[in-house]
Design a protein around this motif. Sequence first.
Motif, PDB file in Angstrom:
ATOM      1  N   THR A   1       0.845  -1.196   0.000  1.00 34.45           N
ATOM      2  CA  THR A   1       0.000   0.000   0.000  1.00 34.45           C
ATOM      3  C   THR A   1       0.876   1.241   0.000  1.00 34.45           C
ATOM      4  N   ALA A   2       0.622   2.147  -0.950  1.00 34.41           N
ATOM      5  CA  ALA A   2       1.485   3.323  -1.079  1.00 34.41           C
ATOM      6  C   ALA A   2       0.722   4.506  -1.637  1.00 34.41           C
ATOM      7  N   VAL A   3       1.214   5.702  -1.321  1.00 28.69           N
ATOM      8  CA  VAL A   3       0.688   6.934  -1.902  1.00 28.69           C
ATOM      9  C   VAL A   3       1.349   7.148  -3.258  1.00 28.69           C
ATOM     10  N   GLU A   4       0.518   7.356  -4.257  1.00 26.17           N
ATOM     11  CA  GLU A   4       1.017   7.664  -5.602  1.00 26.17           C
ATOM     12  C   GLU A   4       1.048   9.179  -5.778  1.00 26.17           C
ATOM     13  N   GLN A   5       2.224   9.710  -6.058  1.00 25.23           N
ATOM     14  CA  GLN A   5       2.356  11.152  -6.254  1.00 25.23           C
ATOM     15  C   GLN A   5       2.083  11.518  -7.715  1.00 25.23           C
ATOM     16  N   PRO A   6       1.441  12.660  -7.950  1.00 27.27           N
ATOM     17  CA  PRO A   6       1.085  13.085  -9.309  1.00 27.27           C
ATOM     18  C   PRO A   6       2.263  13.798  -9.980  1.00 27.27           C
ATOM     19  N   ILE A   7       3.281  13.036 -10.353  1.00 26.92           N
ATOM     20  CA  ILE A   7       4.518  13.633 -10.863  1.00 26.92           C
ATOM     21  C   ILE A   7       4.269  14.482 -12.103  1.00 26.92           C
ATOM     22  N   ALA A   8       3.484  13.965 -13.039  1.00 25.35           N
ATOM     23  CA  ALA A   8       3.248  14.704 -14.278  1.00 25.35           C
ATOM     24  C   ALA A   8       2.577  16.051 -13.994  1.00 25.35           C
ATOM     25  N   GLN A   9       1.591  16.045 -13.108  1.00 30.04           N
ATOM     26  CA  GLN A   9       0.875  17.293 -12.797  1.00 30.04           C
ATOM     27  C   GLN A   9       1.765  18.271 -12.037  1.00 30.04           C
ATOM     28  N   ILE A  10       2.574  17.759 -11.106  1.00 35.74           N
ATOM     29  CA  ILE A  10       3.488  18.626 -10.366  1.00 35.74           C
ATOM     30  C   ILE A  10       4.455  19.306 -11.324  1.00 35.74           C
ATOM     31  N   CYS A  11       5.039  18.532 -12.231  1.00 35.18           N
ATOM     32  CA  CYS A  11       6.017  19.090 -13.169  1.00 35.18           C
ATOM     33  C   CYS A  11       5.363  20.078 -14.130  1.00 35.18           C
ATOM     34  N   SER A  12       4.187  19.730 -14.626  1.00 37.12           N
ATOM     35  CA  SER A  12       3.505  20.603 -15.573  1.00 37.12           C
ATOM     36  C   SER A  12       3.200  21.962 -14.954  1.00 37.12           C
ATOM     37  N   ARG A  13       2.695  21.937 -13.716  1.00 35.86           N
ATOM     38  CA  ARG A  13       2.348  23.210 -13.061  1.00 35.86           C
ATOM     39  C   ARG A  13       3.601  24.014 -12.737  1.00 35.86           C
ATOM     40  N   ALA A  14       4.640  23.343 -12.236  1.00 32.98           N
ATOM     41  CA  ALA A  14       5.878  24.045 -11.878  1.00 32.98           C
ATOM     42  C   ALA A  14       6.545  24.623 -13.122  1.00 32.98           C
ATOM     43  N   PHE A  15       6.611  23.822 -14.183  1.00 33.19           N
ATOM     44  CA  PHE A  15       7.243  24.316 -15.410  1.00 33.19           C
ATOM     45  C   PHE A  15       6.451  25.477 -15.993  1.00 33.19           C
ATOM     46  N   GLY A  16       5.137  25.390 -15.927  1.00 35.17           N
ATOM     47  CA  GLY A  16       4.311  26.472 -16.452  1.00 35.17           C
ATOM     48  C   GLY A  16       4.570  27.788 -15.741  1.00 35.17           C
ATOM     49  N   ILE A  17       4.668  27.744 -14.416  1.00 35.27           N
ATOM     50  CA  ILE A  17       4.953  28.955 -13.636  1.00 35.27           C
ATOM     51  C   ILE A  17       6.322  29.495 -14.009  1.00 35.27           C
ATOM     52  N   LEU A  18       7.311  28.598 -14.073  1.00 33.71           N
ATOM     53  CA  LEU A  18       8.680  29.022 -14.367  1.00 33.71           C
ATOM     54  C   LEU A  18       8.792  29.571 -15.784  1.00 33.71           C
ATOM     55  N   GLN A  19       8.150  28.916 -16.750  1.00 29.21           N
ATOM     56  CA  GLN A  19       8.235  29.366 -18.136  1.00 29.21           C
ATOM     57  C   GLN A  19       7.667  30.772 -18.298  1.00 29.21           C
ATOM     58  N   GLU A  20       6.554  31.028 -17.647  1.00 29.77           N
ATOM     59  CA  GLU A  20       5.966  32.368 -17.748  1.00 29.77           C
ATOM     60  C   GLU A  20       6.917  33.426 -17.211  1.00 29.77           C
ATOM     61  N   LEU A  21       7.559  33.119 -16.090  1.00 31.09           N
ATOM     62  CA  LEU A  21       8.499  34.064 -15.511  1.00 31.09           C
ATOM     63  C   LEU A  21       9.706  34.279 -16.420  1.00 31.09           C
ATOM     64  N   MET A  22      10.222  33.189 -16.991  1.00 24.73           N
ATOM     65  CA  MET A  22      11.401  33.301 -17.854  1.00 24.73           C
ATOM     66  C   MET A  22      11.102  34.054 -19.138  1.00 24.73           C
ATOM     67  N   GLU A  23       9.949  33.803 -19.731  1.00 22.08           N
ATOM     68  CA  GLU A  23       9.684  34.342 -21.054  1.00 22.08           C
ATOM     69  C   GLU A  23       9.070  35.733 -21.038  1.00 22.08           C
ATOM     70  N   THR A  24       8.434  36.105 -19.935  1.00 24.05           N
ATOM     71  CA  THR A  24       7.896  37.467 -19.846  1.00 24.05           C
ATOM     72  C   THR A  24       8.907  38.420 -19.230  1.00 24.05           C
ATOM     73  N   GLY A  25       9.873  37.848 -18.500  1.00 25.25           N
ATOM     74  CA  GLY A  25      10.854  38.699 -17.850  1.00 25.25           C
ATOM     75  C   GLY A  25      10.296  39.464 -16.673  1.00 25.25           C
ATOM     76  N   SER A  26       9.076  39.095 -16.247  1.00 26.33           N
ATOM     77  CA  SER A  26       8.460  39.793 -15.117  1.00 26.33           C
ATOM     78  C   SER A  26       9.085  39.347 -13.812  1.00 26.33           C
ATOM     79  N   LYS A  27       9.064  40.224 -12.840  1.00 29.24           N
ATOM     80  CA  LYS A  27       9.614  39.889 -11.531  1.00 29.24           C
ATOM     81  C   LYS A  27       8.742  38.835 -10.879  1.00 29.24           C
TER      82      LYS A  27
END
Length: 342
Positions: free
Chosen positions: A292-318
């Motif tokens: 019995t184990a907890v399954e972590q949502p790796i794909a969703q975690i990465c997608s959300r984190a990358f999305g936040i980071l990409q917006e910051l990198m590409e807009t140059g916003s603080k």
Amino acid sequence: MAGRVTLDDIAQRVGVSKTLVSLVLNGKAERYGISKQTCDRVFDAVHELNYRPNQTARSLRTGKTRTIGLVVSDISNAFYANLAREFEDLATAQGYSVFICSTDEDVEKEKSLITMLRNRQVDGLAVSSSQDKPDWLNAINDGGTPLVLIDRHLGNNTLSAVVGANREGGRMLARHLVEQGFQNPMVIGLSTNHISSVAERIEGFVEVFKNENLEYAVHEVGFHSVQSDVVNLLNGIESKRFKPDCLFAVNNNIATAVLQYLSAKNVKVPNELGLVCFDDMPYFSIIKPSVTAVEQPIAQICSRAFGILQELMETGSKSKSTGVVEIPVKVKIRESSMLKSN
């Protein structure tokens, strides 16, 4: 064709302008109304001429390197290996390359690696940090390198973070054990229990047993000595004052060490000792007993984190903190915790 192939060579082959070729290769064709047929001709010429962009020149021109640093605690851990692959695939699809580093839960090594990545002028950082305070990472973020925390956080009011719902995952495991009739769990945590993911798993788990007025115990094993520490902890457990009827391993490395110990001692799971853990592994579903184990949502975690980071990198916003984003987890109930039939 002798020498380095240039955009002029591509333009001449296709019979279009250098500017049009640049727009196609930088993903701006649709914005400027360039037809699919023209794009196909450009990409055919790129393939035929074996064109390779000059990344150094591009970086000097744009101030961007199209690189990201991903810093995790241990790439050999299956959870982080899967996370790194998922994150890298997302980045590659958007034209980024990823430097992946392991800290071994060493804060000074983490700082050294992040400094190295900044010296390489990465456009952004995704960090699963071992630090217990946000100050140093806040300074990095405020210094112009966008930074998102992944899998772990340092508090709601600091850096943006995307994590699994660790506390609720711990609660779900505990409720399941109580429903199955287990009353005295032993939690096997890590010497890095200050880290949010570990701390919240334990907090959620013991909260349920506290509310049921049931006795429990929490122990730690070393990050670098999991195997030997698990053996030392469980040896002679039947003669100790607190006798657990089930174990909660806070990650898959600890669970694996526990399984090896229980197998060597011929302990019957779950009848003599139940077992649950965080971070599901493929083999947990096929061994006997299954775990019995907890399954972590790796794909969703990465997608959300990358999305936040990409917006910051590409807009140059603080970077402004989005707080801690929790992604729901699932519990895979299997034989290792089933005293009662369904």
